[in-house]
Design a protein around this motif. Structure first.
Motif, PDB file in Angstrom:
ATOM      1  N   LEU A 147       0.836  -1.200   0.000  1.00  0.00           N
ATOM      2  CA  LEU A 147       0.000   0.000   0.000  1.00  0.00           C
ATOM      3  C   LEU A 147       0.868   1.246   0.000  1.00  0.00           C
ATOM      4  O   LEU A 147       1.835   1.338   0.761  1.00  0.00           O
ATOM      5  N   GLY A 148       0.483   2.202  -0.845  1.00  0.00           N
ATOM      6  CA  GLY A 148       1.186   3.489  -0.864  1.00  0.00           C
ATOM      7  C   GLY A 148       0.362   4.585  -0.226  1.00  0.00           C
ATOM      8  O   GLY A 148       0.858   5.363   0.584  1.00  0.00           O
ATOM      9  N   ARG A 149      -0.918   4.628  -0.590  1.00  0.00           N
ATOM     10  CA  ARG A 149      -1.752   5.724  -0.089  1.00  0.00           C
ATOM     11  C   ARG A 149      -3.210   5.300  -0.150  1.00  0.00           C
ATOM     12  O   ARG A 149      -3.629   4.584  -1.068  1.00  0.00           O
TER      13      ARG A 149
ATOM     14  N   PRO B 169       5.214   7.046  -2.367  1.00  0.00           N
ATOM     15  CA  PRO B 169       3.808   6.643  -2.232  1.00  0.00           C
ATOM     16  C   PRO B 169       2.803   7.758  -2.500  1.00  0.00           C
ATOM     17  O   PRO B 169       1.627   7.463  -2.711  1.00  0.00           O
TER      18      PRO B 169
END
Lengths: 163, 179
Positions: free
Chosen positions: A86-88, A162
């Motif tokens: 997950l980045g954002r 991200p």
């Protein structure tokens, strides 16, 4: 370090418009209370129905936001497999989820890109709905491998962007 | 600063200034990780299978969305004075601007370095903006953006939560989850 398993999903297998498999779940009081306590949220509207009804004006206790984030994470990584990073995530809360509801998480890919560092990114428009009413939306940005020998988790410093 | 200073000007002077720095009550630990995974039936082997964790993340990491979990204070602790509320700046703004109601319209979490069991995290709150006065269907008030930054014991950034709030005075009947 052990040999890395092959990725379950790589960027070239993903296209804008792809739909993720829906995730349906029957919410109970236990779902709500377990989720609240797992996220260390002791506020009474997540475990005390009388409080929720009388003080919050809701019909019952309801899922808290941090636990909804955990549901969204599970939904996304069920699809990407463990290589997905997950980045954002951007959340918008529109309504509450109560015991007795069947919640359905759905997702559509709205962006597939490779950034300047070579990291593969997928944008996904995720919704959490009950009986067709959208209760929460989540715009997610998730890194996935660009090749079978790529692993987004090894990225650090300026090679991980991200935002 | 004087007693007659404009509260908006005073508040805007705090934009970009880290406030309410706190270190977590306990190190990141796998018990809460398992409980959280269990609560959403998340079987991602990254968090359950040591070989996969070793191969992909050089050891176990915490689910990224657990970022804020590590900062919620114990319900009770011996001899403790009242802890800061999460997002204390939000409540400061409501009080100092005389806006009794507030909603959070959205929040964004950005994930940086992975969080690992044993990490001791520190958080700080940073006001990013306060709007001019606006009127919406809820009432008249101001929008604000607050960032919560999380760092680990090596001072590496592990994540940022960014919240957009709207503090207001009611204009007739209104709805929305107060925050």
């Amino acid at each position: 370090m052990s040999a890395a398993p092959d990725p379950e999903l790589i960027l070239s297998q993903i296209a804008v418009g792809d739909r993720l498999p829906d995730l349906g779940y029957d919410v109970t009081a236990t779902t709500v209370v377990l989720g609240a306590l797992a996220s260390r949220d002791w506020r009474p509207m997540h475990h005390d129905k009388d409080f929720a009804v009388e003080r919050n004006g809701t019909r019952d206790i309801f899922l808290n936001t941090p636990n909804q984030a955990a549901w969204f994470e599970r939904f996304l990584t069920d699809w990407t497999g463990p290589h997905g990073r997950l980045g954002r995530m951007t959340f918008r809360m529109l309504g509450s989820v109560f015991p007795g509801d069947t919640m359905v998480l759905s997702g559509v890919v709205d962006e597939v890109t490779v950034d300047a560092t070579g990291c593969g990114w997928v944008g996904i428009d995720v919704t959490l709905s009950v009986d067709g009413d959208v209760k929460t939306t989540c715009d997610a940005r998730v890194a996935v491998p660009v090749a079978t020998d790529d692993n987004p988790w090894t990225r650090t410093g300026t090679r991980w962007q991200p935002s | 600063m004087t007693a007659t200073a404009d509260p908006v000007t005073e508040i805007r002077s705090l934009i970009g200034v880290p406030q309410y720095e706190e270190t977590g009550d306990f190190p990141v630990e796998r018990g809460y990780i398992w409980t959280t995974l269990s609560s959403v039936e998340n079987g991602n082997p990254l968090f359950w299978d040591e070989d996969i964790a070793d191969a992909l993340t050089a050891g176990f990491v915490a689910p990224p969305t657990m970022l804020s979990v590590w900062f919620r204070p114990h319900h009770w602790a011996p001899g403790r004075s009242a802890p800061h509320l999460p997002l204390q700046i939000h409540f400061d703004l409501k009080e100092r601007l005389g806006l009794p109601e507030a909603v959070m319209s959205d929040n964004t979490i950005t994930f940086h370095e992975p969080v690992r069991p044993g990490d001791v995290l520190t958080t700080r709150q940073i006001l990013r903006s306060v709007s001019d006065e606006k009127t919406t269907k809820l009432g008249t008030g101001r929008f604000w953006v607050i960032d919560v930054e999380y760092t680990n014991q090596d001072d590496a950034l592990v994540g940022v939560e960014s919240y957009t709030g709207f503090g207001y005075r009611r204009a007739g009947a209104s709805s929305g989850a107060s925050a």
